[in-house]
Design a protein around this motif. Structure first.
Motif, PDB file in Angstrom:
ATOM      1  N   PHE A 151      -3.827  -1.610   0.264  1.00 32.98           N
ATOM      2  CA  PHE A 151      -3.187  -1.899  -1.013  1.00 32.98           C
ATOM      3  C   PHE A 151      -2.545  -3.279  -1.064  1.00 32.98           C
ATOM      4  O   PHE A 151      -1.615  -3.493  -1.821  1.00 32.98           O
ATOM      5  N   ASN A 152      -3.020  -4.226  -0.276  1.00 29.99           N
ATOM      6  CA  ASN A 152      -2.400  -5.551  -0.265  1.00 29.99           C
ATOM      7  C   ASN A 152      -2.465  -6.240  -1.620  1.00 29.99           C
ATOM      8  O   ASN A 152      -1.545  -6.948  -2.003  1.00 29.99           O
ATOM      9  N   LYS A 153      -3.560  -6.047  -2.364  1.00 23.51           N
ATOM     10  CA  LYS A 153      -3.657  -6.715  -3.666  1.00 23.51           C
ATOM     11  C   LYS A 153      -2.623  -6.162  -4.639  1.00 23.51           C
ATOM     12  O   LYS A 153      -2.223  -6.839  -5.567  1.00 23.51           O
ATOM     13  N   TYR A 158       1.276  -7.199  -3.032  1.00 24.60           N
ATOM     14  CA  TYR A 158       1.618  -8.622  -3.128  1.00 24.60           C
ATOM     15  C   TYR A 158       1.194  -9.201  -4.470  1.00 24.60           C
ATOM     16  O   TYR A 158       0.856 -10.370  -4.573  1.00 24.60           O
ATOM     17  N   ASN A 159       1.233  -8.397  -5.523  1.00 26.30           N
ATOM     18  CA  ASN A 159       0.824  -8.808  -6.852  1.00 26.30           C
ATOM     19  C   ASN A 159       2.053  -9.303  -7.619  1.00 26.30           C
ATOM     20  O   ASN A 159       2.975  -8.546  -7.898  1.00 26.30           O
ATOM     21  N   ARG A 160       2.049 -10.569  -7.954  1.00 31.66           N
ATOM     22  CA  ARG A 160       3.183 -11.179  -8.645  1.00 31.66           C
ATOM     23  C   ARG A 160       3.394 -10.582 -10.040  1.00 31.66           C
ATOM     24  O   ARG A 160       4.525 -10.347 -10.456  1.00 31.66           O
ATOM     25  N   LYS A 161       2.323 -10.311 -10.769  1.00 29.07           N
ATOM     26  CA  LYS A 161       2.457  -9.745 -12.117  1.00 29.07           C
ATOM     27  C   LYS A 161       3.090  -8.360 -12.063  1.00 29.07           C
ATOM     28  O   LYS A 161       3.953  -8.036 -12.888  1.00 29.07           O
TER      29      LYS A 161
END
Length: 155
Positions: free
Chosen positions: A111-113, A116-119
């Motif tokens: 689940f890294n995306k 670490y998702n800024r949005k």
């Protein structure tokens, strides 16, 4: 594998273990408090939040522990009363334990995306800010200045 790769892998493994430990502690402390809340003293107990002790006003995280305690106790209404995100904290911690354990076992990242998702972080931050603003408005409407001072160290 170079020494830098080995060090980076070691750091990632250590961070996952810390994440699992943190999630388990987050789940265990309210459970322990629930076991020792037979007389419902948490309803009237002084908060240990440093921000609330200094100002008398709740911080954005105030009430999450009590929310988890009452969710464990089976009282969803009281859990949501103390903090609407309490049930989501439990869900997040349980998912964290399972996902990080699976990542340690399989040596893959899942689940890294999302993590670490800024949005996603901005949306969650804005949601918490709006919720906290609404809580503060209700808090100010329900409490007079003396009540606020009683909830701080300046009583």
């Amino acid at each position: 594998m170079t020494s830098t790769d080995y060090i980076n892998k070691s750091i990632r493994i250590r961070r996952k273990i810390y994440g699992i430990a943190g999630a388990l502690i987050t789940l265990a402390v309210p459970f322990f408090l629930m076991q020792h809340n037979a007389d419902h003293h948490l309803d009237t107990a002084q908060s240990l939040c440093p921000f609330k002790l200094l100002t008398g006003f709740p911080c954005p995280g105030c009430g999450i522990t009590k929310s988890l305690v009452y969710l464990y106790d089976g009282n969803l209404y009281k859990s949501l009363y103390y903090h609407i995100f309490g049930p989501f904290v439990i869900l997040f911690c349980v998912v964290t334990v399972f996902v990080l354990s699976a990542e340690l076992a399989t040596e893959k990242e899942y689940f890294n995306k999302w993590l670490y998702n800024r949005k996603l972080a901005v949306v969650l931050g804005i949601t918490l800010a709006v919720y906290h603003s609404v809580r503060l408005v209700y808090f100010v409407m329900e409490h007079n200045w003396d009540d606020v001072l009683k909830q701080s160290i300046w009583k």
